[in-house]
Write a protein that holds these residues in place. Structure first.
Motif, PDB file in Angstrom:
ATOM      1  N   SER A  91       0.835  -1.212   0.000  1.00  0.00           N
ATOM      2  CA  SER A  91       0.000   0.000   0.000  1.00  0.00           C
ATOM      3  C   SER A  91       0.863   1.253   0.000  1.00  0.00           C
ATOM      4  O   SER A  91       0.552   2.245  -0.683  1.00  0.00           O
ATOM      5  N   LEU A  92       1.949   1.222   0.766  1.00  0.00           N
ATOM      6  CA  LEU A  92       2.845   2.370   0.818  1.00  0.00           C
ATOM      7  C   LEU A  92       3.470   2.635  -0.551  1.00  0.00           C
ATOM      8  O   LEU A  92       3.542   3.782  -1.010  1.00  0.00           O
ATOM      9  N   LEU A  93       3.901   1.571  -1.225  1.00  0.00           N
ATOM     10  CA  LEU A  93       4.526   1.730  -2.539  1.00  0.00           C
ATOM     11  C   LEU A  93       3.530   2.232  -3.581  1.00  0.00           C
ATOM     12  O   LEU A  93       3.908   2.917  -4.541  1.00  0.00           O
ATOM     13  N   GLN A  94       2.274   1.887  -3.402  1.00  0.00           N
ATOM     14  CA  GLN A  94       1.250   2.293  -4.374  1.00  0.00           C
ATOM     15  C   GLN A  94       0.664   3.663  -4.060  1.00  0.00           C
ATOM     16  O   GLN A  94      -0.133   4.196  -4.837  1.00  0.00           O
ATOM     17  N   PHE A 138      13.602   0.548  -2.692  1.00  0.00           N
ATOM     18  CA  PHE A 138      12.869   1.647  -2.073  1.00  0.00           C
ATOM     19  C   PHE A 138      13.530   2.986  -2.400  1.00  0.00           C
ATOM     20  O   PHE A 138      12.845   3.989  -2.621  1.00  0.00           O
ATOM     21  N   ALA A 139      14.854   3.020  -2.401  1.00  0.00           N
ATOM     22  CA  ALA A 139      15.575   4.260  -2.683  1.00  0.00           C
ATOM     23  C   ALA A 139      15.332   4.716  -4.115  1.00  0.00           C
ATOM     24  O   ALA A 139      15.116   5.909  -4.371  1.00  0.00           O
ATOM     25  N   LYS A 140      15.347   3.785  -5.058  1.00  0.00           N
ATOM     26  CA  LYS A 140      15.089   4.153  -6.451  1.00  0.00           C
ATOM     27  C   LYS A 140      13.631   4.552  -6.653  1.00  0.00           C
ATOM     28  O   LYS A 140      13.324   5.507  -7.377  1.00  0.00           O
ATOM     29  N   HIS A 141      12.722   3.822  -6.002  1.00  0.00           N
ATOM     30  CA  HIS A 141      11.291   4.106  -6.143  1.00  0.00           C
ATOM     31  C   HIS A 141      10.973   5.532  -5.696  1.00  0.00           C
ATOM     32  O   HIS A 141      10.165   6.230  -6.337  1.00  0.00           O
ATOM     33  N   TYR A 142      11.603   5.978  -4.606  1.00  0.00           N
ATOM     34  CA  TYR A 142      11.326   7.313  -4.080  1.00  0.00           C
ATOM     35  C   TYR A 142      12.382   8.341  -4.479  1.00  0.00           C
ATOM     36  O   TYR A 142      12.318   9.489  -4.028  1.00  0.00           O
TER      37      TYR A 142
END
Length: 525
Positions: free
Chosen positions: A124-127, A149-153
């Motif tokens: 849910s956090l990633l979406q 997570f680092a690349k995603h954000y």
């Protein structure tokens, strides 16, 4: 007067504005399925919150790390199952070689990463498109899939190396001078004092690089691609983008390293946490120890079922022959306690070591144990069992504050004799005090150092300038000067000349010998 108040008001507003500008949204992801590592990271996270940063923490159930006020927690309850799986693992039978150990560790960390990434709260956090983070903090090694997570954000990546330094940590930090004396696993590794040992260690490290490439990484890459939908090449790029790695060690404890700026030693940062107090019963037990006391703990993470079957009996018999009182942390069902024996499954370790009557610490020699015993200046009897504990014990022996026994060959007489040596020979206590003095002689506390550098990375938007330039080069560019010029430069040329001269001298000598032999052989007619 009004002008002065006006200026003071402006100054306060300016300072508050500066503080607000430096605060950030931070995501911390820890896949530990045991409690000791949370002892290290929890005070660090608490200090970040106290500094005004907004934290979201993904971690194991609350039983491993309690809630932190002001933090949004996402608990991964399924991590608890990994602890139960560890309890059922037959360490002595299965861990027969470095390759078996690597496979076991790779499977364990694969499951750690997988359980984090498939947790509904994490999904849910990633979406959530509105979720934004400036920094991602996680354990530096082995859970590479979580770097996503680092690349995603598009956030700065900060690692905590709770097990200290090794060649793989050097690689992640871009260290151009990694030490060949620090493997990931100590199984079969030596001090490297002789040329033969150095060659063996070099081969050992080379094997570990293959282990990482073909055993550790494939599973992590598969998870990274599945849950973040990025290609594998981007993971390899992220592995070169750590802004900062905090090392749970300190050079004063016997291991000097060549650290680049983004490798910062913060061993002992958990000591900023106020320790648990002694119970009235335990306080009285130690206060009345007129001959001194011994603390014996193989740590909660060193599962009792992995200990050799005769160890409990041997240690009980040894303690019965001592006049010192013994505080024992174990889940073993021991016989009725005597006046000299206090047994519980948990003890406030730091406060026990800080008690003036405690003269010796018997331990498996984990990093936290080393740091705490060094801080409180308590000599140690080391009984290492696995992973880095063997090299830790060796280091402490060389520092003169410890002796080591083989966990699988404990002899009653040897145990008693070793304990007497550590208690009665003043040199161990004196060396422990010297080590404590140099460990605590730092310009800032380890926690202040960790927080300062973390916020330095935030202030400078990732602080890319802390990484060496070579890490951004290709493999051939990176090693062209360091390796190939050495191999094919002056050293290589010198070696070729020596080989050529040697070959020439030997050839001439053989030809001369053959010529004289022919002259000395009589001619048969």
């Amino acid at each position: 007067m009004v002008r002065r108040l006006g200026f003071a008001g402006l100054l306060v507003v300016a300072l508050l504005g500066q503080q607000t500008a430096q605060t950030a949204n931070i995501l911390a992801v820890f896949a530990y399925s045991f409690g000791s590592s949370y002892v290290l990271v929890k005070p660090y996270l608490q200090n970040l919150v106290q500094r005004g940063h907004q934290l979201t923490v993904i971690s194991a159930p609350v039983s491993y790390m309690g809630d932190i006020e002001g933090v949004q927690h996402i608990r991964v309850e399924s991590l608890k199952k990994l602890s139960k799986d560890l309890e059922e693992y037959d360490y002595e039978t299965e861990m027969t070689s470095k390759w078996a150990e690597a496979s076991f560790v790779a499977d364990y960390f694969y499951n750690c990463s997988k359980l984090i990434l498939e947790e509904p709260g994490v999904r849910s956090l990633l979406q959530n498109a509105s979720a934004q983070f400036s920094m991602v903090i996680l354990e530096a090694a082995h859970t590479d899939a979580l770097y996503g997570f680092a690349k995603h954000y598009n956030a700065s990546l900060v690692g905590i190396s709770s097990f200290g330094g090794a060649w793989n940590i050097d690689f992640l930090a871009g260290n151009s001078a990694p030490s060949v004396y620090e493997p990931m696993s100590a199984l079969g590794f030596s001090r490297g004092l002789s040329l033969v040992e150095k060659m063996k260690n070099l081969i050992f490290i080379s094997e570990e690089r293959l282990v990482e490439r073909f055993i550790y990484l494939p599973g992590q890459i598969e998870l990274y691609k599945r849950y973040f939908s990025f290609d594998a090449s981007s993971l390899h790029e992220i592995r070169k983008k750590f802004s900062l790695i905090l090392l749970n060690q300190h050079f004063s404890l016997g291991r000097v390293r060549s650290n680049v700026p983004n490798l910062v030693e913060v061993g002992g940062m958990h000591l900023s946490q106020k320790p648990e107090p002694l119970s009235a019963e335990l306080q009285g037990f130690l206060d009345e120890a007129v001959h001194g006391a011994i603390y014996f703990s193989m740590n909660s993470d060193m599962l009792d079922k992995w200990l050799p079957p005769n160890m409990q009996k041997t240690m009980l018999n040894a303690f019965a022959r001592l006049k010192q009182r013994v505080v024992w942390r174990t889940t073993f069902q021991t016989p009725n306690e005597s006046n000299n024996l206090y047994v519980r499954p948990w003890h406030p370790q730091r406060e026990i070591l800080n008690h003036p009557n405690v003269k010796l610490y018997i331990t498996q020699v984990g990093l936290l144990s080393i740091i705490e015993a060094s801080y409180y200046a308590v000599p140690m009897l080391c009984i290492p069992a696995y992973f880095d504990q063997f090299k830790n014990a060796d280091r402490l022996e060389r520092l003169g504050m410890a002796k080591t026994l083989d966990i699988y060959a404990l002899d009653l007489e040897e145990v008693v004799e070793t304990i007497h040596e550590l208690l009665n020979n003043d040199s161990y206590a004196k060396n422990a005090k010297k080590l404590s003095m140099r460990f605590t002689d730092q310009p800032m506390t380890p926690m202040e150092t960790a927080i300062w550098w973390t916020e330095y990375v935030l202030r400078h938007n990732g602080a890319d300038h802390m990484r060496i330039v070579e890490q951004d080069m290709s493999l051939m560019q990176y090693y062209s000067v360091d390796i190939f010029s050495v191999l094919f430069g002056r050293i290589g040329l010198t070696a070729l000349i020596v080989i050529f001269l040697g070959y020439t001298v030997v050839t001439i000598a053989l030809r001369t010998t053959q010529y004289h032999l022919r002259l000395s052989i009589p001619v048969v007619t």
